[in-house]
Design an enzyme around this catalytic site. Structure first.
Site, PDB file in Angstrom:
ATOM      1  N   GLU A   7      48.072  40.968  27.652  1.00  0.00           N
ATOM      2  CA  GLU A   7      48.080  40.802  25.970  1.00  0.00           C
ATOM      3  C   GLU A   7      47.586  42.038  25.358  1.00  0.00           C
ATOM      4  OE1 GLU A   7      45.881  37.025  26.430  1.00  0.00           O
ATOM      5  OE2 GLU A   7      47.458  36.132  25.232  1.00  0.00           O
ATOM      6  N   GLY A  28      45.130  38.083  29.849  1.00  0.00           N
ATOM      7  CA  GLY A  28      44.611  38.949  28.717  1.00  0.00           C
ATOM      8  C   GLY A  28      44.701  40.451  28.718  1.00  0.00           C
TER       9      GLY A  28
HETATM   10  C1  3H9 Z   1      43.420  34.783  30.480  1.00  0.00           C
HETATM   11  O1  3H9 Z   1      43.319  35.917  30.478  1.00  0.00           O
HETATM   12  C2  3H9 Z   1      43.497  34.194  29.134  1.00  0.00           C
HETATM   13  C3  3H9 Z   1      43.815  34.954  27.957  1.00  0.00           C
HETATM   14  O2  3H9 Z   1      45.247  34.710  27.920  1.00  0.00           O
HETATM   15  C4  3H9 Z   1      43.198  34.765  26.637  1.00  0.00           C
HETATM   16  C5  3H9 Z   1      41.877  35.078  26.593  1.00  0.00           C
HETATM   17  C6  3H9 Z   1      41.206  34.821  25.187  1.00  0.00           C
HETATM   18  N1  3H9 Z   1      37.894  36.782  35.983  1.00  0.00           N
HETATM   19  O3  3H9 Z   1      41.868  37.667  43.571  1.00  0.00           O
HETATM   20  P1  3H9 Z   1      40.854  38.748  44.043  1.00  0.00           P
HETATM   21  C7  3H9 Z   1      37.396  37.901  40.689  1.00  0.00           C
HETATM   22  S1  3H9 Z   1      43.182  33.794  31.747  1.00  0.00           S
HETATM   23  C8  3H9 Z   1      36.570  36.603  36.536  1.00  0.00           C
HETATM   24  O4  3H9 Z   1      40.631  38.173  45.521  1.00  0.00           O
HETATM   25  P2  3H9 Z   1      43.083  40.700  44.698  1.00  0.00           P
HETATM   26  C9  3H9 Z   1      37.603  36.831  41.822  1.00  0.00           C
HETATM   27  O5  3H9 Z   1      36.887  35.704  41.897  1.00  0.00           O
HETATM   28  C10 3H9 Z   1      43.260  34.908  33.108  1.00  0.00           C
HETATM   29  N2  3H9 Z   1      36.845  37.024  38.129  1.00  0.00           N
HETATM   30  O6  3H9 Z   1      41.530  40.237  44.181  1.00  0.00           O
HETATM   31  C11 3H9 Z   1      37.150  37.587  43.200  1.00  0.00           C
HETATM   32  O7  3H9 Z   1      35.638  37.568  43.041  1.00  0.00           O
HETATM   33  P3  3H9 Z   1      34.635  37.507  44.258  1.00  0.00           P
HETATM   34  C12 3H9 Z   1      44.373  35.426  33.506  1.00  0.00           C
HETATM   35  C13 3H9 Z   1      37.835  37.291  38.582  1.00  0.00           C
HETATM   36  O8  3H9 Z   1      42.876  42.297  44.641  1.00  0.00           O
HETATM   37  C14 3H9 Z   1      37.258  39.249  42.947  1.00  0.00           C
HETATM   38  O9  3H9 Z   1      37.552  39.235  41.250  1.00  0.00           O
HETATM   39  N3  3H9 Z   1      44.688  36.246  34.641  1.00  0.00           N
HETATM   40  C15 3H9 Z   1      39.111  37.446  37.642  1.00  0.00           C
HETATM   41  O10 3H9 Z   1      43.550  39.881  45.648  1.00  0.00           O
HETATM   42  C16 3H9 Z   1      38.783  39.400  43.534  1.00  0.00           C
HETATM   43  O11 3H9 Z   1      39.815  38.616  43.160  1.00  0.00           O
HETATM   44  C17 3H9 Z   1      44.508  35.668  35.906  1.00  0.00           C
HETATM   45  O12 3H9 Z   1      44.753  34.503  36.138  1.00  0.00           O
HETATM   46  C18 3H9 Z   1      39.261  37.022  36.457  1.00  0.00           C
HETATM   47  N4  3H9 Z   1      40.278  37.126  35.628  1.00  0.00           N
HETATM   48  O13 3H9 Z   1      43.617  40.337  43.458  1.00  0.00           O
HETATM   49  C19 3H9 Z   1      44.487  36.704  37.164  1.00  0.00           C
HETATM   50  N5  3H9 Z   1      40.117  37.721  38.457  1.00  0.00           N
HETATM   51  O14 3H9 Z   1      34.799  38.853  44.950  1.00  0.00           O
HETATM   52  C20 3H9 Z   1      43.710  36.230  38.067  1.00  0.00           C
HETATM   53  C21 3H9 Z   1      39.594  37.884  39.575  1.00  0.00           C
HETATM   54  O15 3H9 Z   1      33.288  37.493  43.756  1.00  0.00           O
HETATM   55  N6  3H9 Z   1      43.239  37.091  39.109  1.00  0.00           N
HETATM   56  N7  3H9 Z   1      38.281  37.704  39.739  1.00  0.00           N
HETATM   57  O16 3H9 Z   1      35.206  36.516  45.183  1.00  0.00           O
HETATM   58  C22 3H9 Z   1      44.240  37.270  39.934  1.00  0.00           C
HETATM   59  O17 3H9 Z   1      45.250  37.096  40.176  1.00  0.00           O
HETATM   60  C23 3H9 Z   1      43.803  38.299  40.911  1.00  0.00           C
HETATM   61  O18 3H9 Z   1      42.483  38.412  41.260  1.00  0.00           O
HETATM   62  C24 3H9 Z   1      44.178  39.812  40.991  1.00  0.00           C
HETATM   63  C25 3H9 Z   1      43.511  40.703  42.024  1.00  0.00           C
HETATM   64  C26 3H9 Z   1      45.610  39.829  41.121  1.00  0.00           C
HETATM   65  C27 3H9 Z   1      43.866  40.370  39.564  1.00  0.00           C
END
Ligand code: 3H9
Length: 662
Positions: free
Chosen positions: A114, A111
């Site tokens: 997007e 998102g």
């Molecule tokens: C989407 O976007 C759908 C859309 O197309 C449409 C919508 C209508 N949400 O990974 P980390 C938390 S689908 C909630 O260790 P880093 C994670 O659980 C989404 N929480 O950090 C952790 O929590 P905690 C598409 C999230 O610095 C903390 O943040 N996006 C989310 O190594 C730290 O995370 C993805 O698939 C989230 N989206 O890496 C990206 N993301 O501390 C998913 C993270 O409580 N995220 N958390 O354990 C990532 O790839 C990595 O987290 C990122 C940071 C690179 C952003």
């Protein structure tokens, strides 16, 4: 808000600062600025203000901290929807009659990407990463990604990026047209400076661009390849279909179809399992008893033993930028170790994973020899010699005397007790296990074994090292086979019970492959070789409880010289590398059943899967009860990343109905 530089809070997580007619909107929703309900509401407010206020001539959107926007808030999935949804926010950004500039300071994922796609201009900072990784969560982009990305980068690249979930660096994003510029140190300053030029011209709305033409047959070939590689993941096939739709239908229709697909997939069992896996990986990093412990610095990695495992570990360490010293017991063994490592580097160069000069640089950081004393400068030594307790005990005693007092000693043993190895050293606190999986340079799992006396900083060092290698470290306590091999043994045992009762190896393999494993158990046994487990069974024979059920068919196979794929015969026969059902094996199974007076019955595929899952779960429960694994989701990650359990089923513990992270 006036002309001044005062800050306005549009919501708890979105603020704005107006200066010289430009509204700087900042999203601050730690830890990753996920586009949660509060962020969406704040952006909506900010956009409404920008539209209404004659003082505002342009808008810059950026993220606070290290991330632009990490995507939709995954924790909101599965809960009742809260308006405004992200598609509405994105549509409002694109429709705005004043320029909106994305100042992409860090990851803009899902998102977040997007939001950037809908802006009229995109400037990336050096730390920017852009991508649509939704398929990894079993969904497709749901806020226009499949329809807008092809309009900027073309159908083929969009299909590849969305189907793989691959992220682009700022440079790559610039090269393919996903961003318009890269800024130096002052990203926000550059975005503000770009505004006047955009105010003067016509707005470039991504959704209004024509999709660049693409040869239909080339796209069809690419699409078929992407779908085939995805091995039945519905999200990938759907993503490819939606990207193609961008060229065939008007934007509004494409967006409606994308939204419907997103909602359908979001509510699927597969997406629920993959979300669980996402949070499980984050949970696995939280390990009790390590508060305040910091990893010891590692520059030089020593590897004792340059067989298949040692070479793979060496390659991973070279890839991660370490200085590597590898040793083996004789000059000849060291020489073949060197050849093996060099061959692995060459293969990486040939496959285009690294450039030739990168390969030369890696090898420049490698020393291979036959003197253990050469390991003296190592900050961490991974022992990867033959799994023999006496050999390893002697090695640990020697290593303990050779390396510096701060160096960490790790064993890659699969089955031996690392506490026994720690006990021969003067500092057992510096010993831990680092159990890699074969091939070590490919497999993502590393079991980091906390021995009885391992100090917190040594354990943290092992974890940090594994992470630095790009691996997924899972902490395990000491116990026969740690987490993974112990569960795998239970799986093996149950698979053999099933054989005895009436199923054939090919039936069990087919059932488990239909469930989603890449290979069934008997194909895996043959690939790994049957002789090591046989040797272990023979060692343990004297202590085996005669009252326990024991299937001797694998012993009969080994006695007949059927050691698996490399000997051409195992549970199957291998003809020109092709696996075939072997009537001799069926006859041996019949004999064994007859000797125990077992009348074979038909075992249906669903019973096979249920029994094998139950065996894994039962062992998993025991592992939890004994404190070997900290949480059920760690067990699931081990089975997914080390043993081919399908991620889209969430792992055995999740599949059995347990729900934890997320
Ligand atoms: C989407 O976007 C759908 C859309 O197309 C449409 C919508 C209508 N949400 O990974 P980390 C938390 S689908 C909630 O260790 P880093 C994670 O659980 C989404 N929480 O950090 C952790 O929590 P905690 C598409 C999230 O610095 C903390 O943040 N996006 C989310 O190594 C730290 O995370 C993805 O698939 C989230 N989206 O890496 C990206 N993301 O501390 C998913 C993270 O409580 N995220 N958390 O354990 C990532 O790839 C990595 O987290 C990122 C940071 C690179 C952003």
């Amino acid at each position: 808000m006036g002309r001044s530089t005062e800050t306005t809070d549009f919501s708890g997580t979105v603020s704005g600062r107006l200066a010289d007619g430009i509204l700087l909107v900042c999203i601050a929703n730690p830890p990753v600025n996920a586009a949660s309900a509060d962020v969406r509401a704040g952006l909506f407010e900010a956009l409404a203000r920008a539209r209404q206020s004659p003082d505002i001539t342009a808008v810059v959107i950026t993220g606070a901290g290290r991330t632009f926007v990490g995507g939709a808030d995954i924790r909101e999935f599965g809960k009742p929807a809260v308006e405004p949804g992200l598609p509405a926010v994105v549509a409002r950004i694109e429709a705005m009659d004043k320029p909106i500039i994305a100042a992409i300071n860090g990851p803009a994922l899902g998102g977040g990407c997007e939001i950037a796609l809908a802006c009229h201009y995109r400037i990336a900072g050096e730390a920017a990463k852009l991508g649509l990784p939704e398929v990894k969560l079993g969904i497709v982009p749901g806020a226009g990604g499949t329809q807008r990305l092809p309009r900027l980068v073309g159908l083929a690249r969009a299909a590849e990026l969305i189907a793989s979930g691959r992220l682009l660096s700022a440079d790559e994003a610039l090269a393919c047209g996903l961003v318009d510029r890269i800024a130096g140190d002052d990203l926000v300053g550059a975005a503000i400076a770009a505004a006047p030029g955009l105010i003067a011209g016509a707005l470039r709305r991504t959704g209004e661009l024509a999709v660049p033409p693409q040869q239909a047959d080339a796209l069809a070939i690419l699409a078929a390849g992407l779908v085939a590689r995805a091995r039945g993941q519905p999200a990938v096939a759907e993503a490819v279909r939606l990207v193609k739709l961008a060229a065939e239908r008007p934007l509004a229709e494409g967006l409606a179809e994308e939204r419907a697909t997103f909602l359908r997939l979001r509510d699927s069992d597969e997406a629920a399992a993959l979300r669980y896996v996402f949070f499980a990986e984050r949970a696995a990093a939280k390990i009790s008893g390590l508060a305040g412990a910091t990893p010891r610095p590692i520059r030089v990695v020593g590897i004792a033993g340059t067989g298949l495992m040692g070479s793979g570990i060496a390659l991973s360490a070279l890839a991660a930028g370490y200085q590597v010293i590898a040793t083996d017991r004789s000059p000849a063994a060291a020489e073949s170790g060197r050849s093996r490592i060099t061959a692995l580097v060459d293969r990486a160069v040939r496959a285009g994973r690294i450039e030739a000069k990168g390969g030369a640089e890696w090898l420049g950081r490698l020393l291979v020899g036959s003197s253990l004393a050469a390991l003296a400068p190592a900050d961490l030594v991974v022992e990867a010699v033959f799994d023999d307790l006496a050999v390893k005990m002697e090695l640990f005693a020697q290593l303990d005397a050779i390396v510096g007092s701060c160096a960490v000693l790790a064993t890659n043993t699969s089955y031996l007790d690392p506490d026994v190895l720690a006990a021969v050293t003067r500092q057992p606190a510096r010993v831990c296990g680092l159990h890699f999986f074969s091939p070590a340079h490919v497999m993502r799992l590393v079991e980091v074994v906390r021995c009885g006396k391992t100090s917190p900083d040594v354990l943290v060092t092992g974890i940090a090292f594994a992470r630095q290698l790009g691996k997924l470290p899972i902490v395990s306590g000491v116990g026969e086979g740690f987490i993974g091999n112990r569960i795998f043994s239970a799986y093996r045992r149950e698979a053999e019970f099933l054989i005895e009762e009436g199923a054939l190896p090919q039936e069990i393999d087919a059932a488990i492959e239909a469930y989603g494993f890449a290979m069934g158990p008997f194909a895996v046994f043959d690939l790994a070789g049957l002789e090591i487990a046989w040797a272990r069974r023979k060692r343990q024979a004297a202590q085996r409880d005669p009252a326990l059920r024991y299937v001797d068919i694998a012993d009969r196979l080994c006695e007949a010289g059927r050691f698996g794929q490399k000997s051409g015969r195992g549970w199957y026969a291998y003809v020109d590398g092709e696996r075939r059902v072997d009537p001799d094996v069926v006859a041996m199974i019949d004999l064994s059943r007859a000797a125990k007076k077992i009348v074979a019955r038909h075992v249906p595929a669903d019973e096979i899967v249920a029994r094998l899952l139950a065996a894994m779960v039962q062992e998993g429960e025991a592992i939890l009860a004994e404190g070997i694994a900290e949480r059920a989701s760690d067990i699931d990650l081990v089975m997914i990343n080390g043993y081919g359990f399908p991620a889209r089923k969430g792992g055995p513990m999740f599949a059995s109905g347990r729900r934890e992270p997320g």
